[in-house]
Write an enzyme that holds these catalytic residues in place. Structure first.
Site, PDB file in Angstrom:
ATOM      1  CG  ASP A  85       0.249   3.353   5.558  1.00 31.03           C
ATOM      2  OD1 ASP A  85      -0.705   3.365   6.352  1.00 31.03           O
ATOM      3  OD2 ASP A  85       0.707   4.395   5.051  1.00 31.03           O
ATOM      4  CG  PHE A  89      -1.794  -1.192   1.394  1.00 28.09           C
ATOM      5  CD1 PHE A  89      -2.994  -1.333   0.699  1.00 28.09           C
ATOM      6  CD2 PHE A  89      -1.398  -2.220   2.250  1.00 28.09           C
ATOM      7  CE1 PHE A  89      -3.799  -2.463   0.869  1.00 28.09           C
ATOM      8  CE2 PHE A  89      -2.193  -3.353   2.430  1.00 28.09           C
ATOM      9  CZ  PHE A  89      -3.390  -3.471   1.744  1.00 28.09           C
ATOM     10  CB  CYS A 136      -5.212   5.506   8.971  1.00 33.56           C
ATOM     11  SG  CYS A 136      -5.852   4.815   7.449  1.00 33.56           S
ATOM     12  CG  ASN A 178      -6.257  -6.929  -4.303  1.00 35.25           C
ATOM     13  OD1 ASN A 178      -5.773  -7.084  -3.175  1.00 35.25           O
ATOM     14  ND2 ASN A 178      -7.551  -6.864  -4.514  1.00 35.25           N
TER      15      ASN A 178
HETATM   16  N1  SAH Z   1       1.855   4.279   2.642  1.00 39.57           N
HETATM   17  C1  SAH Z   1       1.343   5.404   1.871  1.00 39.57           C
HETATM   18  C2  SAH Z   1      -0.114   5.670   2.122  1.00 39.57           C
HETATM   19  C3  SAH Z   1      -1.039   4.528   1.835  1.00 39.57           C
HETATM   20  S1  SAH Z   1      -2.697   5.003   1.622  1.00 39.57           S
HETATM   21  C4  SAH Z   1       2.164   6.638   2.183  1.00 39.57           C
HETATM   22  O1  SAH Z   1       2.811   6.665   3.216  1.00 39.57           O
HETATM   23  O2  SAH Z   1       2.129   7.584   1.396  1.00 39.57           O
HETATM   24  C5  SAH Z   1      -3.411   3.539   1.091  1.00 39.57           C
HETATM   25  C6  SAH Z   1      -3.043   3.107  -0.304  1.00 39.57           C
HETATM   26  O3  SAH Z   1      -3.601   1.822  -0.498  1.00 39.57           O
HETATM   27  C7  SAH Z   1      -3.556   3.967  -1.438  1.00 39.57           C
HETATM   28  O4  SAH Z   1      -2.474   4.370  -2.227  1.00 39.57           O
HETATM   29  C8  SAH Z   1      -4.473   3.019  -2.248  1.00 39.57           C
HETATM   30  O5  SAH Z   1      -4.309   3.199  -3.647  1.00 39.57           O
HETATM   31  C9  SAH Z   1      -3.943   1.681  -1.856  1.00 39.57           C
HETATM   32  N2  SAH Z   1      -4.878   0.541  -1.918  1.00 39.57           N
HETATM   33  C10 SAH Z   1      -6.162   0.490  -1.490  1.00 39.57           C
HETATM   34  N3  SAH Z   1      -6.633  -0.763  -1.615  1.00 39.57           N
HETATM   35  C11 SAH Z   1      -5.634  -1.532  -2.125  1.00 39.57           C
HETATM   36  C12 SAH Z   1      -5.491  -2.908  -2.439  1.00 39.57           C
HETATM   37  N4  SAH Z   1      -6.484  -3.762  -2.256  1.00 39.57           N
HETATM   38  N5  SAH Z   1      -4.307  -3.321  -2.919  1.00 39.57           N
HETATM   39  C13 SAH Z   1      -3.279  -2.477  -3.089  1.00 39.57           C
HETATM   40  N6  SAH Z   1      -3.347  -1.168  -2.782  1.00 39.57           N
HETATM   41  C14 SAH Z   1      -4.502  -0.699  -2.310  1.00 39.57           C
END
Ligand code: SAH
Length: 411
Positions: free
Chosen positions: A315, A232, A355, A294
């Site tokens: 995250d 993420f 979060c 994903n």
């Molecule tokens: N770690 C990042 C913030 C993450 S926010 C930082 O510090 O900047 C959460 C992220 O998860 C977003 O970018 C979103 O696109 C991603 N996301 C949401 N669902 C997801 C999934 N099932 N698989 C992969 N990424 C996902």
């Protein structure tokens, strides 16, 4: 402060006993169900709140449509709302000067955390972003006051408004679009803990960065080593901080536009890492691998393929947006943490975040303990962290504390 003789009295909102009790306990919100009488009070008014006997409890912002009807501004009478706004903005700016280190991006105003309910302002170097979340803050005169005080204190090149259409709908505010509200500049570069990032407020990329993780990035970089996986990863916040410490970094996200910015961020920082790599450590030498996937599927596949890492960051977005989602959310957190724990080499580091406000720190730690037991791993807690200090937590307003970031050493 007694009301000044010339100032007209504020409209009154009478609270039911439970609402009055809530304010007396130090909280600043009263729900609509705990309001006894707000007849004739205009949406977005600055009001005097009273208990059921009419005794004044303070000055608040009134919303006619949100579930949170009352947001306390001050426990006394406020004769000059705009003067108070100016003072609180100045205080918020001064607070950041004391608590923010080594960053040209931070949250300047965090709503209740800065006693400015419904107002959020972020700074990305010379661009400010503004979010207005309540009726009272949306009034033209209030907007003008906020923008002029911010301009005086921080001299931004421009101010960009970020609009959450759903919030405006819930507050019965007319629709508005995101975009520049002052100046022309829409993109800039900011630096945080020595890492550079692009900020672009133009169409498609107006989300900004996750400023609440700023101190956690630095903490993660302190422990990160070897091969790292940032799950993420969004625009690469953790991955880019780990790149100067780890021999190989992989970032995973489902959003292609986010990964495109991550790649551009990587290019921006490459020179610094190359000079580090040439000191013979090999650290920062390799390109970061950005994978669009994903995360649930990817972790499952990587675990099945027996992939191993020395450092893993998790995250995810808030899995529990409401209390009702809590069970499903905990299953989600458990699944990704269990897989990550299994994939770490001995001595590995897990940086794991949530979060979701509805997932308490205690519940999060309990889930981690159970995942560690299921993974048959012995885990030591290096740090239990929260949001960066520019997102202040009010002790009596638990809702202001939402981010958990736990750093574990996995044997
Ligand atoms: N770690 C990042 C913030 C993450 S926010 C930082 O510090 O900047 C959460 C992220 O998860 C977003 O970018 C979103 O696109 C991603 N996301 C949401 N669902 C997801 C999934 N099932 N698989 C992969 N990424 C996902």
């Amino acid at each position: 402060m007694p009301p000044s003789p010339s100032a007209p009295p504020l409209p009154k909102v009478k609270l039911a006993p439970r609402g009055a009790e809530r304010l007396k306990s130090g909280h600043v919100w009263v729900y609509r169900s705990d309001v006894a009488d707000a007849d004739g009070v205009a949406p977005g008014s600055v009001v005097t709140v009273t208990d059921s006997r009419g005794k004044a409890l303070g000055t608040a912002l009134y919303s006619s449509s949100s579930q949170i009807a009352i947001r306390l501004l001050a426990p006394e009478h406020v004769a000059d709302f705009r003067g108070l706004l100016r003072q609180r903005i100045a205080d918020a700016v001064a607070y950041r000067e004391r608590v923010v280190r080594d960053s040209s991006a931070y949250r300047v105003i965090f709503s209740e955390g800065d006693f400015l309910p419904g107002l959020i302002v972020d700074r990305y170097n010379d661009i400010l972003t503004l979010q207005i979340l309540v009726q009272a803050m949306d009034a033209d005169l209030v907007r003008e006051t906020v923008m002029s005080e911010l301009t005086e204190r921080l001299s931004p090149a421009s101010i960009v408004e970020r609009v959450d259409a759903r919030v405006r709908e819930l507050e019965s505010l007319p629709a508005r679009s995101s975009g520049l509200v002052q100046g022309e500049k829409t993109s800039t570069v900011f630096a945080m803990n020595g890492v550079q990032f692009i900020y672009d407020a133009t169409e498609g990329q107006k989300t900004g960065a996750f400023l609440d993780q700023r101190e956690n990035y630095a903490a993660a970089a302190q422990y990160g080593h070897g091969e790292a996986l940032d799950v993420f990863c969004y625009q690469g916040g953790f991955a880019l901080h780990l790149a100067s410490r780890c021999t190989q970094v992989t970032g995973v996200d489902s959003s292609r536009p986010a990964l495109e910015v991550a790649e551009r961020n990587e290019a921006l920082n490459r020179e610094t890492w190359v000079s580090r790599a040439s000191d013979g450590t090999g650290v920062g030498k390799n390109e970061i691998e950005w994978i669009e996937a994903n995360a649930f599927d990817l972790l499952k596949d990587f675990a099945a393929a027996k992939r191993q890492y020395d450092t893993i960051v998790l995250d995810p977005p808030a899995f529990a947006k409401t209390k009702r989602d809590l069970d499903a959310a905990m299953r989600g957190y458990n699944e990704i943490n269990l897989r990550a724990l299994k994939m770490l080499r001995p001595g590995g580091i897990l940086v794991t975040c949530s979060c979701s406000y509805h997932v308490s720190q205690a519940l999060f730690l309990e889930m981690l303990a159970s995942a560690a037991a299921d993974a048959h791993r012995t885990v030591r807690v290096l740090e239990v962290r929260g949001q960066a200090k520019d997102h202040p937590v009010l002790l009596n307003v638990p809702e202001t504390s939402y981010l958990k970031c736990v750093i574990l050493s996995v044997s």
